[in-house]
Design a protein around this motif. Sequence first.
Motif, PDB file in Angstrom:
ATOM      1  N   LEU A 273     -11.780  23.399 -47.070  1.00 15.37           N
ATOM      2  CA  LEU A 273     -12.991  24.492 -46.985  1.00 15.37           C
ATOM      3  C   LEU A 273     -14.272  23.570 -47.283  1.00 15.37           C
ATOM      4  CD1 LEU A 273     -11.162  27.603 -48.290  1.00 15.37           C
ATOM      5  CD2 LEU A 273     -12.449  27.410 -46.060  1.00 15.37           C
ATOM      6  N   MET A 274     -14.194  22.689 -48.404  1.00 19.52           N
ATOM      7  CA  MET A 274     -15.194  21.972 -48.931  1.00 19.52           C
ATOM      8  C   MET A 274     -15.784  21.017 -47.728  1.00 19.52           C
ATOM      9  SD  MET A 274     -13.643  21.015 -52.763  1.00 19.52           S
ATOM     10  CE  MET A 274     -14.955  19.761 -53.144  1.00 19.52           C
ATOM     11  N   ILE A 275     -14.796  20.578 -47.037  1.00 22.35           N
ATOM     12  CA  ILE A 275     -15.389  19.561 -45.951  1.00 22.35           C
ATOM     13  C   ILE A 275     -16.246  20.517 -44.947  1.00 22.35           C
ATOM     14  CG2 ILE A 275     -14.805  18.128 -43.965  1.00 22.35           C
ATOM     15  CD1 ILE A 275     -12.408  17.282 -45.721  1.00 22.35           C
ATOM     16  N   LEU A 276     -15.867  21.596 -44.385  1.00 26.64           N
ATOM     17  CA  LEU A 276     -16.371  22.501 -43.467  1.00 26.64           C
ATOM     18  C   LEU A 276     -17.721  23.236 -43.980  1.00 26.64           C
ATOM     19  CD1 LEU A 276     -13.364  24.582 -42.167  1.00 26.64           C
ATOM     20  CD2 LEU A 276     -14.741  22.418 -41.205  1.00 26.64           C
ATOM     21  N   PHE A 277     -17.401  23.418 -45.392  1.00 30.14           N
ATOM     22  CA  PHE A 277     -18.872  24.038 -45.878  1.00 30.14           C
ATOM     23  C   PHE A 277     -19.901  22.986 -46.375  1.00 30.14           C
ATOM     24  CE2 PHE A 277     -16.185  27.914 -47.999  1.00 30.14           C
ATOM     25  CZ  PHE A 277     -16.019  28.505 -46.656  1.00 30.14           C
ATOM     26  N   SER A 278     -19.620  21.954 -46.939  1.00 29.12           N
ATOM     27  CA  SER A 278     -20.436  20.843 -47.213  1.00 29.12           C
ATOM     28  C   SER A 278     -21.114  20.423 -46.106  1.00 29.12           C
ATOM     29  CB  SER A 278     -19.731  19.810 -48.217  1.00 29.12           C
ATOM     30  OG  SER A 278     -19.038  19.180 -47.684  1.00 29.12           O
ATOM     31  N   LEU A 279     -20.646  20.336 -44.883  1.00 29.75           N
ATOM     32  CA  LEU A 279     -21.370  19.585 -43.717  1.00 29.75           C
ATOM     33  C   LEU A 279     -22.546  20.248 -43.529  1.00 29.75           C
ATOM     34  CD1 LEU A 279     -21.428  17.354 -41.646  1.00 29.75           C
ATOM     35  CD2 LEU A 279     -19.863  18.656 -40.384  1.00 29.75           C
ATOM     36  N   PRO A 280     -22.569  21.435 -43.193  1.00 27.58           N
ATOM     37  CA  PRO A 280     -24.013  22.352 -42.734  1.00 27.58           C
ATOM     38  C   PRO A 280     -24.842  22.338 -44.053  1.00 27.58           C
ATOM     39  CG  PRO A 280     -22.249  23.844 -42.864  1.00 27.58           C
ATOM     40  CD  PRO A 280     -21.662  22.649 -42.984  1.00 27.58           C
ATOM     41  N   LEU A 281     -24.234  22.377 -45.297  1.00 26.50           N
ATOM     42  CA  LEU A 281     -25.202  22.234 -46.584  1.00 26.50           C
ATOM     43  C   LEU A 281     -25.860  20.976 -46.846  1.00 26.50           C
ATOM     44  CD1 LEU A 281     -22.823  24.240 -49.063  1.00 26.50           C
ATOM     45  CD2 LEU A 281     -24.997  25.195 -48.025  1.00 26.50           C
ATOM     46  N   SER A 282     -24.913  19.930 -46.458  1.00 24.20           N
ATOM     47  CA  SER A 282     -25.480  18.681 -46.576  1.00 24.20           C
ATOM     48  C   SER A 282     -26.593  18.401 -45.452  1.00 24.20           C
ATOM     49  CB  SER A 282     -24.443  17.451 -46.202  1.00 24.20           C
ATOM     50  OG  SER A 282     -25.090  16.316 -46.469  1.00 24.20           O
ATOM     51  N   LEU A 283     -26.524  18.860 -44.296  1.00 18.14           N
ATOM     52  CA  LEU A 283     -27.672  18.630 -43.465  1.00 18.14           C
ATOM     53  C   LEU A 283     -28.943  19.258 -43.711  1.00 18.14           C
ATOM     54  CD1 LEU A 283     -25.824  18.548 -39.973  1.00 18.14           C
ATOM     55  CD2 LEU A 283     -26.246  16.526 -41.209  1.00 18.14           C
ATOM     56  N   CYS A 284     -28.599  20.504 -44.362  1.00 15.13           N
ATOM     57  CA  CYS A 284     -29.959  21.362 -44.771  1.00 15.13           C
ATOM     58  C   CYS A 284     -30.714  20.546 -45.859  1.00 15.13           C
ATOM     59  CB  CYS A 284     -29.426  22.578 -45.225  1.00 15.13           C
ATOM     60  SG  CYS A 284     -28.764  23.890 -43.743  1.00 15.13           S
ATOM     61  N   THR A 285     -29.886  20.141 -46.916  1.00 13.71           N
ATOM     62  CA  THR A 285     -30.264  19.452 -47.930  1.00 13.71           C
ATOM     63  C   THR A 285     -31.216  18.261 -47.434  1.00 13.71           C
ATOM     64  OG1 THR A 285     -28.547  20.020 -49.167  1.00 13.71           O
ATOM     65  CG2 THR A 285     -29.752  18.175 -50.196  1.00 13.71           C
ATOM     66  N   ILE A 286     -30.603  17.518 -46.624  1.00 13.92           N
ATOM     67  CA  ILE A 286     -31.403  16.309 -45.948  1.00 13.92           C
ATOM     68  C   ILE A 286     -32.576  16.800 -45.223  1.00 13.92           C
ATOM     69  CG2 ILE A 286     -31.433  14.450 -44.159  1.00 13.92           C
ATOM     70  CD1 ILE A 286     -28.354  14.263 -44.558  1.00 13.92           C
ATOM     71  N   GLY A 287     -32.565  18.156 -44.540  1.00  9.55           N
ATOM     72  CA  GLY A 287     -33.802  18.417 -44.162  1.00  9.55           C
ATOM     73  C   GLY A 287     -34.776  18.904 -45.129  1.00  9.55           C
ATOM     74  N   VAL A 288     -34.435  19.521 -46.178  1.00  8.17           N
ATOM     75  CA  VAL A 288     -35.385  19.998 -47.261  1.00  8.17           C
ATOM     76  C   VAL A 288     -36.120  18.638 -47.936  1.00  8.17           C
ATOM     77  CG1 VAL A 288     -35.542  20.926 -49.488  1.00  8.17           C
ATOM     78  CG2 VAL A 288     -34.333  21.938 -47.824  1.00  8.17           C
ATOM     79  N   LEU A 289     -35.101  17.557 -48.069  1.00  8.20           N
ATOM     80  CA  LEU A 289     -35.662  16.402 -48.656  1.00  8.20           C
ATOM     81  C   LEU A 289     -36.690  15.556 -47.785  1.00  8.20           C
ATOM     82  CD1 LEU A 289     -32.577  14.934 -50.214  1.00  8.20           C
ATOM     83  CD2 LEU A 289     -34.125  15.592 -51.539  1.00  8.20           C
ATOM     84  N   TRP A 290     -36.350  15.662 -46.388  1.00  2.94           N
ATOM     85  CA  TRP A 290     -37.082  15.006 -45.358  1.00  2.94           C
ATOM     86  C   TRP A 290     -38.462  15.645 -45.248  1.00  2.94           C
ATOM     87  CZ3 TRP A 290     -36.103  10.739 -42.462  1.00  2.94           C
ATOM     88  CH2 TRP A 290     -37.234  10.541 -41.226  1.00  2.94           C
ATOM     89  N   TRP A 291     -38.581  16.962 -45.601  1.00  5.05           N
ATOM     90  CA  TRP A 291     -39.802  17.732 -45.481  1.00  5.05           C
ATOM     91  C   TRP A 291     -40.641  17.524 -46.647  1.00  5.05           C
ATOM     92  CZ3 TRP A 291     -40.505  23.050 -47.477  1.00  5.05           C
ATOM     93  CH2 TRP A 291     -41.714  23.486 -47.091  1.00  5.05           C
ATOM     94  N   LEU A 292     -39.969  17.543 -48.050  1.00  7.57           N
ATOM     95  CA  LEU A 292     -40.474  17.192 -49.118  1.00  7.57           C
ATOM     96  C   LEU A 292     -41.007  15.982 -49.584  1.00  7.57           C
ATOM     97  CD1 LEU A 292     -38.575  19.988 -51.238  1.00  7.57           C
ATOM     98  CD2 LEU A 292     -40.907  20.236 -50.220  1.00  7.57           C
ATOM     99  N   TYR A 293     -40.232  14.966 -49.228  1.00  9.84           N
ATOM    100  CA  TYR A 293     -40.340  13.681 -50.124  1.00  9.84           C
ATOM    101  C   TYR A 293     -40.277  12.459 -48.868  1.00  9.84           C
ATOM    102  CZ  TYR A 293     -39.035  16.260 -54.104  1.00  9.84           C
ATOM    103  OH  TYR A 293     -39.072  17.467 -54.943  1.00  9.84           O
TER     104      TYR A 293
END
Length: 294
Positions: A273-293
């Motif tokens: 479950l952690m693999i399945l959940f963390s995949l989209p969460l990780s991509l969203c985190t990268i998107g926020v980082l890309w947008w902010l920094y």
Amino acid sequence: MLLALAGSLTPVVLIIFLGFFLGKKTHYLESPSLSALVSNVGLPALLLHSVLSMQMQIFSMLKIIAATVLVLALVALLSYLFLRALKLSPQFYLPPLVNPNTGNLGIPVAYALFGIEGMAIAVVISSIVQISHFTLGVGFMSGTYHPKQLLKSGAIITLLVGGVFLSLDVSLPVPLMSTLNMISQITLPIMLMLLGKSISNLTIKERHKIGRAALLSLFRPIIGALSACTVVYFFPLTPLEGAVLIVLSAMPVAVISYMLATTFKGPVDEIALMILFSLPLSLCTIGVLWWLYL
């Protein structure tokens, strides 16, 4: 900027979905030799070609290695405290939180976002994380650790060879570099399809553990990114090196953690479950980082 990010990551996501489909409907990716081929031939070729083609200085490679070790150590400390607060045993939960999927996801994402130079940095970082998988990961989950396990890793051996070449200023002949390049070009798609196939094979039986798995999944990319940002702030990395380190530190839980949990009879369902959940969460985190920094 977000459109550029989406455009860069779309091929990565599509190839993962292709691997997922092939894993569900065919036997094309079933051979265990395919994964061994990528680990022992494809990834070392990618590492050596990437490092030598961008003519990375040995000092730069040592900086990246040191910064990666610091990030892993910081994530390990914070994850240990977090698990203790949740009254969870670090034996099986610490390795998935510390070691991200920098291999068959992180390297293609770094290439998509930063090009060949970013990929060269990513393969160095991924090699260090691979060492962590076979030391901290195996050591915690099994309760024992044998240094001989590292000698079986082609990526680690190639990292040492690349360091020697860089320190001696050795350049490979053009035909050899072309050969490494051809092998490298088939490595990334296979890595992504194997990731999709691995996800398609995950089995989840105890669904009452969804809430805890979701919390740990959210923790993994966020604490990884924050730890990397802290190290980058204090460490003398170039902007590109820092950006790649932050992105790879925000990667999701690695599939190898699921494999280790299966081998050592850990909480397989939760890690799946952690693999399945963390995949989209990780991509969203990268998107926020890309947008902010970034």
